[in-house]
Scaffold this motif. Structure first.
Motif, PDB file in Angstrom:
ATOM      1  N   GLY A 156       0.788  -1.234   0.000  1.00  0.00           N
ATOM      2  CA  GLY A 156       0.000   0.000   0.000  1.00  0.00           C
ATOM      3  C   GLY A 156       0.821   1.284   0.000  1.00  0.00           C
ATOM      4  N   GLY A 157       2.118   1.188   0.241  1.00  0.00           N
ATOM      5  CA  GLY A 157       2.970   2.377   0.382  1.00  0.00           C
ATOM      6  C   GLY A 157       3.642   2.761  -0.921  1.00  0.00           C
ATOM      7  N   PRO A 158       4.528   3.751  -0.904  1.00  0.00           N
ATOM      8  CA  PRO A 158       4.843   4.604   0.250  1.00  0.00           C
ATOM      9  C   PRO A 158       3.646   5.477   0.621  1.00  0.00           C
ATOM     10  CG  PRO A 158       6.403   4.924  -1.555  1.00  0.00           C
ATOM     11  CD  PRO A 158       5.301   4.095  -2.090  1.00  0.00           C
ATOM     12  N   GLY A 159       3.490   5.698   1.903  1.00  0.00           N
ATOM     13  CA  GLY A 159       2.295   6.403   2.380  1.00  0.00           C
ATOM     14  C   GLY A 159       1.063   5.616   1.979  1.00  0.00           C
ATOM     15  N   THR A 160       0.179   6.258   1.217  1.00  0.00           N
ATOM     16  CA  THR A 160      -1.013   5.534   0.730  1.00  0.00           C
ATOM     17  C   THR A 160      -0.988   5.465  -0.802  1.00  0.00           C
ATOM     18  OG1 THR A 160      -2.197   7.633   0.773  1.00  0.00           O
ATOM     19  CG2 THR A 160      -2.506   6.202   2.659  1.00  0.00           C
ATOM     20  N   ALA A 161       0.210   5.580  -1.366  1.00  0.00           N
ATOM     21  CA  ALA A 161       0.341   5.721  -2.826  1.00  0.00           C
ATOM     22  C   ALA A 161      -0.183   4.526  -3.616  1.00  0.00           C
ATOM     23  CB  ALA A 161       1.795   5.977  -3.194  1.00  0.00           C
ATOM     24  N   THR A 162      -0.181   3.341  -3.041  1.00  0.00           N
ATOM     25  CA  THR A 162      -0.643   2.162  -3.797  1.00  0.00           C
ATOM     26  C   THR A 162      -1.781   1.415  -3.091  1.00  0.00           C
ATOM     27  OG1 THR A 162       1.143   0.864  -2.830  1.00  0.00           O
ATOM     28  CG2 THR A 162       1.550   1.772  -5.015  1.00  0.00           C
ATOM     29  N   VAL A 163      -2.445   2.104  -2.174  1.00  0.00           N
ATOM     30  CA  VAL A 163      -3.606   1.466  -1.525  1.00  0.00           C
ATOM     31  C   VAL A 163      -4.712   1.347  -2.572  1.00  0.00           C
ATOM     32  CG1 VAL A 163      -5.441   1.823   0.170  1.00  0.00           C
ATOM     33  CG2 VAL A 163      -3.095   2.307   0.795  1.00  0.00           C
ATOM     34  N   THR A 164      -5.180   0.145  -2.801  1.00  0.00           N
ATOM     35  CA  THR A 164      -6.312  -0.051  -3.723  1.00  0.00           C
ATOM     36  C   THR A 164      -7.528  -0.494  -2.907  1.00  0.00           C
ATOM     37  OG1 THR A 164      -5.721  -2.345  -4.084  1.00  0.00           O
ATOM     38  CG2 THR A 164      -4.839  -0.735  -5.649  1.00  0.00           C
ATOM     39  N   LEU A 165      -8.687  -0.536  -3.552  1.00  0.00           N
ATOM     40  CA  LEU A 165      -9.897  -0.856  -2.786  1.00  0.00           C
ATOM     41  C   LEU A 165      -9.846  -2.260  -2.175  1.00  0.00           C
ATOM     42  CD1 LEU A 165     -12.842   0.750  -4.759  1.00  0.00           C
ATOM     43  CD2 LEU A 165     -11.880   1.442  -2.577  1.00  0.00           C
ATOM     44  N   VAL A 166      -9.372  -3.225  -2.954  1.00  0.00           N
ATOM     45  CA  VAL A 166      -9.341  -4.591  -2.412  1.00  0.00           C
ATOM     46  C   VAL A 166      -8.302  -4.680  -1.286  1.00  0.00           C
ATOM     47  CG1 VAL A 166      -8.967  -7.033  -2.946  1.00  0.00           C
ATOM     48  CG2 VAL A 166     -10.164  -5.593  -4.560  1.00  0.00           C
ATOM     49  N   TYR A 167      -7.186  -3.965  -1.435  1.00  0.00           N
ATOM     50  CA  TYR A 167      -6.188  -3.955  -0.359  1.00  0.00           C
ATOM     51  C   TYR A 167      -6.787  -3.309   0.895  1.00  0.00           C
ATOM     52  CZ  TYR A 167      -1.760  -3.541   2.060  1.00  0.00           C
ATOM     53  OH  TYR A 167      -0.755  -3.650   2.999  1.00  0.00           O
ATOM     54  N   HIS A 168      -7.562  -2.257   0.698  1.00  0.00           N
ATOM     55  CA  HIS A 168      -8.229  -1.580   1.817  1.00  0.00           C
ATOM     56  C   HIS A 168      -9.223  -2.534   2.488  1.00  0.00           C
ATOM     57  CE1 HIS A 168     -10.181   1.432   4.195  1.00  0.00           C
ATOM     58  NE2 HIS A 168     -11.277   1.471   3.464  1.00  0.00           N
ATOM     59  N   ILE A 169      -9.962  -3.289   1.672  1.00  0.00           N
ATOM     60  CA  ILE A 169     -10.919  -4.264   2.234  1.00  0.00           C
ATOM     61  C   ILE A 169     -10.163  -5.305   3.065  1.00  0.00           C
ATOM     62  CG2 ILE A 169     -12.508  -6.157   1.627  1.00  0.00           C
ATOM     63  CD1 ILE A 169     -13.272  -4.439  -0.881  1.00  0.00           C
ATOM     64  N   TYR A 170      -9.063  -5.812   2.493  1.00  0.00           N
ATOM     65  CA  TYR A 170      -8.262  -6.825   3.197  1.00  0.00           C
ATOM     66  C   TYR A 170      -7.730  -6.274   4.524  1.00  0.00           C
ATOM     67  CZ  TYR A 170      -4.004  -9.472   4.285  1.00  0.00           C
ATOM     68  OH  TYR A 170      -3.012 -10.167   4.935  1.00  0.00           O
ATOM     69  N   GLU A 171      -7.192  -5.062   4.472  1.00  0.00           N
ATOM     70  CA  GLU A 171      -6.608  -4.470   5.692  1.00  0.00           C
ATOM     71  C   GLU A 171      -7.660  -4.270   6.773  1.00  0.00           C
ATOM     72  OE1 GLU A 171      -4.105  -1.024   5.570  1.00  0.00           O
ATOM     73  OE2 GLU A 171      -2.601  -2.538   6.062  1.00  0.00           O
ATOM     74  N   THR A 172      -8.812  -3.712   6.391  1.00  0.00           N
ATOM     75  CA  THR A 172      -9.820  -3.430   7.416  1.00  0.00           C
ATOM     76  C   THR A 172     -10.455  -4.723   7.945  1.00  0.00           C
ATOM     77  OG1 THR A 172     -11.332  -2.939   5.617  1.00  0.00           O
ATOM     78  CG2 THR A 172     -10.458  -1.062   6.790  1.00  0.00           C
ATOM     79  N   ALA A 173     -10.615  -5.709   7.056  1.00  0.00           N
ATOM     80  CA  ALA A 173     -11.268  -6.954   7.493  1.00  0.00           C
ATOM     81  C   ALA A 173     -10.309  -7.825   8.305  1.00  0.00           C
ATOM     82  CB  ALA A 173     -11.785  -7.734   6.296  1.00  0.00           C
ATOM     83  N   PHE A 174      -9.112  -8.029   7.780  1.00  0.00           N
ATOM     84  CA  PHE A 174      -8.253  -9.055   8.382  1.00  0.00           C
ATOM     85  C   PHE A 174      -7.097  -8.518   9.228  1.00  0.00           C
ATOM     86  CE2 PHE A 174     -10.148 -11.016   4.563  1.00  0.00           C
ATOM     87  CZ  PHE A 174     -10.933 -11.935   5.228  1.00  0.00           C
ATOM     88  N   LYS A 175      -6.876  -7.210   9.168  1.00  0.00           N
ATOM     89  CA  LYS A 175      -5.842  -6.636  10.040  1.00  0.00           C
ATOM     90  C   LYS A 175      -6.461  -5.772  11.135  1.00  0.00           C
ATOM     91  CE  LYS A 175      -2.092  -7.689   7.403  1.00  0.00           C
ATOM     92  NZ  LYS A 175      -1.053  -8.616   7.823  1.00  0.00           N
ATOM     93  N   ARG A 176      -7.637  -5.176  10.801  1.00  0.00           N
ATOM     94  CA  ARG A 176      -8.292  -4.299  11.794  1.00  0.00           C
ATOM     95  C   ARG A 176      -9.589  -4.926  12.309  1.00  0.00           C
ATOM     96  NH1 ARG A 176      -4.251  -0.988  12.715  1.00  0.00           N
ATOM     97  NH2 ARG A 176      -3.102  -0.838  10.816  1.00  0.00           N
TER      98      ARG A 176
END
Lengths: 299, 461
Positions: free
Chosen positions: A244-264
């Motif tokens: 997803g980095g650097p910063g939020t430069a490569t955060v995509t929607l599916v990556y965001h879904i994965y992060e919020t569901a399985f990391k948060r």
């Protein structure tokens, strides 16, 4: 009359029994999770405590989706990714397929080479790609320095270049598949069209523009729809190469879904993002579907 | 004929589905082994199953912890204990993507009893989410006294006013150095008793840096772990809790953070004495990189001692030295670290048994401690550092030196992680903004301002 009806019912039972395994699979692994996620998207769902530890919150998750900075970053990155990756992928793969459709030397080996990245595991391919684009030691930057580029990009470590680098990787990975599909499309064009055009004095470029492009347009349309959907779903490339980095430069929607569901563990919110994402893909696909009438030629 | 064929096919299909669905359960015994399936064994199996029902199964997920020699020894001993003779232990060692898969396993309802919790941000996250159980009531009902048992480290086991973990190990950091690189540069080794300052450390790293390209020797190793940049700041301020100000909001505006960040940036891009952040990210540089001989110094936890002693897996042509961590000022030793713990998962079949086993593992691993000082205060630490001292004494890392570095009562111990409200999300914001600064895509003021604005929002969420 009754006998015929009975026979018809019996035949139906036999038919349904044959499709039963697939139907069970579809219900268990597609339909149920789909509607369950719709239910979850309306809940403040605690995945460790189930229904007892969860509350119904209506559309709050959907409101939160549009207020979330990662969602906004994700959607922007997805749009940029589609614009960068899909046209380039289609153009390059069509040109390559046209080339490989000719009787050139080593055609079989070349087809295999282009297809190799598609069947390689994504992690291994990403490691190779990252090594190629290493800012300091990679051969790409060594070459750029050799031809006089004093300050070549840092590729995946650069906010500006990270997404284009991931897009390049995605194109390289999927090129073989698109080439194969285009080849199939090209081989369906009767040779007599080209022969007639040659007799009429049409140049190769003219033949490509007036015969190949229109007649391969159903294949192009198929690939345009499927690759747009696939590019919206880009995840593994991001996860392996940049997280997803650097910063939020490569955060995509599916990556965001994965992060919020399985990391948060915000399963309700992640389900809401999934449904918004689904709606977005449906709209884009519908637009493509409506637009096809203007440029797709079915012979 | 057609009718018969259809009936046969339908029956075959239905039987196939039913057989496939039922196959595993019928063939597996309670211990997970496959039954041989002979009819004559049925009665015996039934008796066996009845007997096994009285037994208990305890599933312990430790991720990388069994690589810790003292814990591995403790695990062996616990399994031999008479009081646990009725328990079938199932020990899970290193698991792929443990931090993601373990909570999903628990959410899926699968039994997990003891689980490793290797850092406080994760501990807070799992406690908030309900992945792990609060232990306070159980501790009281079993008559345990965590404060007496674990001394000041008991506080690290608490989240939201409840105990959530059993402390079993503390990581403390030190400065390691490559003697060969120091010798080649003609620079004397760091003092093993008196810490240098961070300014001295940076100057030394610059002096030790030499070569270009693949031949380059860096003065120090840098990893993407955030304490590599904020370490000096938390030393100045007094620990990870100082990422928050008195109002509980982001304290990133404190000049100590900007100072530490700018100095790290300078080491990367001005002195070039540490690899750039981009290089470390893309190369996926691991902590073990210090063992490859390309770095003059490395600040890291006691785990480097285990690698130094393991010359089979980490062959090297240089000797390693050890010194106290650099400090912000003065000569009083300071270090940072974390307290590891065992937690009890939400899906534990017997939480009280898990707590008892966890306590025994903690006590025993303290007894067998060789590489790190222990959380457990009640156990005689007779083997502390002697093992490592025996193995590394020839390189100057004798038991006395190691005790002086790691078990000096004068040394101030600071929590290395961001510890406070919504720490996981706040830390994520910090990392994202700092990354943009370290790869030269954003200036320092913007970085600090962005962390403050975004961080406050996340903390208040």
């Amino acid at each position: 009359m009754r006998t015929r009806r009975k026979k018809h019912i019996k035949q139906n039972i036999v038919g349904y029994t044959f499709i039963l395994p697939s139907l069970i699979g579809f219900i268990l692994f597609m339909a149920y999770p789909l509607f369950h996620s719709l239910f979850l998207s309306l809940m403040n769902w605690n995945m460790f405590k189930g229904l007892e530890g969860s509350t119904f919150i209506g559309f709050d998750n959907y409101k939160a989706v549009f207020e979330n900075e990662y969602f906004r970053a994700g959607i922007m990155n997805n749009i940029k990714f589609v614009i960068m990756a899909v046209p380039l992928l289609l153009i390059v793969s069509m040109l390559l397929a046209t080339l490989l459709n000719r009787n050139i030397w080593g055609r079989g080996a070349l087809r295999t080479m282009y297809f190799m990245p598609y069947v390689a595991t994504i992690t291994a391919a990403a490691v190779v790609f990252s090594a190629l684009f290493h800012p300091e030691f990679g051969p790409i930057n060594s070459f750029l320095r050799a031809i006089g580029v004093a300050d070549p990009p840092s590729w995946t470590a650069s906010v500006k270049w990270a997404l284009p680098t991931v897009a390049l990787f995605w194109i390289w990975k999927n090129l073989g598949y698109c080439v194969v599909i285009f080849l199939a499309g090209l081989q369906g064009i009767p040779k007599s069209y080209y022969e007639a055009a040659s007799i009429d004095g049409a140049s190769k470029f003219s033949q490509f523009m007036h015969i190949t492009l229109p007649l391969v347009s159903p294949t192009t349309f198929f690939l345009a729809v499927t690759t747009v959907i696939a590019s919206f779903q880009v995840f593994a490339e991001v996860n392996v190469m940049t997280e997803g980095g650097p910063g939020t430069a490569t955060v995509t929607l599916v990556y965001h879904i994965y992060e919020t569901a399985f990391k948060r563990y915000q399963m309700g919110y992640a389900s809401a993002v999934s449904w918004v994402f689904f709606a977005l893909v449906v709209v884009v696909t519908a637009i493509q579907w409506m637009g096809q009438k203007k440029w797709v030629k079915y012979v | 004929m057609k009718k018969i064929c259809s009936i046969i096919l339908v029956l075959t299909m239905v039987l196939g589905i039913l057989t496939a669905c039922g196959q595993d359960d019928s063939k597996k015994t309670n211990d997970g082994t496959k039954d041989q399936g002979t009819a004559s064994n049925n009665d015996a199996n039934a008796n066996k199953k009845t007997a096994e029902k009285e037994r208990e199964k305890l599933i312990i997920s430790l991720d990388k912890m069994p690589e810790d020699v003292k814990l591995a020894r403790a695990i062996e001993e616990v399994q031999e204990m008479e009081k646990y003779s009725h328990v079938d232990f199932e020990i899970h060692g290193k698991e792929a993507d443990f931090l993601t898969t373990m909570p999903i396993t628990v959410a899926g309802g699968e039994q997990r009893d003891l689980v490793a919790v290797a850092q406080p941000i994760l501990q807070q996250q799992w406690a908030d989410a309900g992945t792990i159980q609060p232990l306070t009531k159980m501790i009281e009902s079993l008559g345990l006294d965590f404060e007496k048992e674990f001394g000041p480290y008991a506080a690290n086991a608490m989240n939201n006013g409840e105990y959530y973990t059993i402390p079993h190990n503390i990581t403390k950091w030190a400065l390691y150095y490559n003697k060969k690189i120091f010798d080649e540069a003609g620079i004397p080794y760091p003092d093993p008793k008196v810490p240098m300052t961070w300014d001295d450390y940076r100057a030394l790293a610059k002096q030790l840096t030499s070569g270009e390209g693949a031949e380059k020797k860096y003065g120090a190793l840098y990893l993407t772990w955030p304490m590599f940049w904020y370490g000096e700041a938390i030393m100045t301020l007094g620990g990870g809790q100082h990422f928050y100000n008195e109002e509980g909001l982001s304290n990133i505006e404190d000049p100590a953070f900007a100072h530490a960040l700018q100095k790290t940036f300078d080491m990367m891009h001005v002195d070039k004495s540490i690899p750039t952040h981009a290089d470390v990210v893309i190369s996926k540089t691991k902590p073990t990189a210090f063992m490859n001989g390309q770095y003059g110094m490395a600040v890291q936890g006691g785990w480097i001692l285990s690698w130094a002693a393991d010359k089979e897996n980490y062959p090297r042509d240089f000797e390693i030295g050890i010194a106290p961590m650099p400090v912000d000022e003065g000569t009083t030793p300071k270090t940072w670290g974390i307290v590891n713990g065992f937690a009890i998962a939400q899906t534990s079949a017997n939480p009280e048994l898990a707590l008892e086993v966890g306590m025994d593992l903690s006590r025993l691993s303290a007894q067998y401690a060789m590489a790190a000082p222990e959380a457990n205060q009640t156990v005689e630490q007779n083997l502390l550092y002697t093992g490592m001292g025996d193995k590394l004494g020839a390189e100057g890392m004798t038991t006395e030196v190691l005790l002086d570095i790691f078990a000096n009562p004068e040394t101030a111990f600071l929590t290395e992680k961001v510890t406070g409200a919504n720490a996981p999300t706040y830390e994520k914001v910090i990392n994202e903004e700092v990354e943009k600064f370290l790869v030269e895509e954003q200036d320092l003021d913007t970085t600090i301002n962005n962390i403050k604005a975004r961080g406050d929002k996340k903390i208040l969420d």
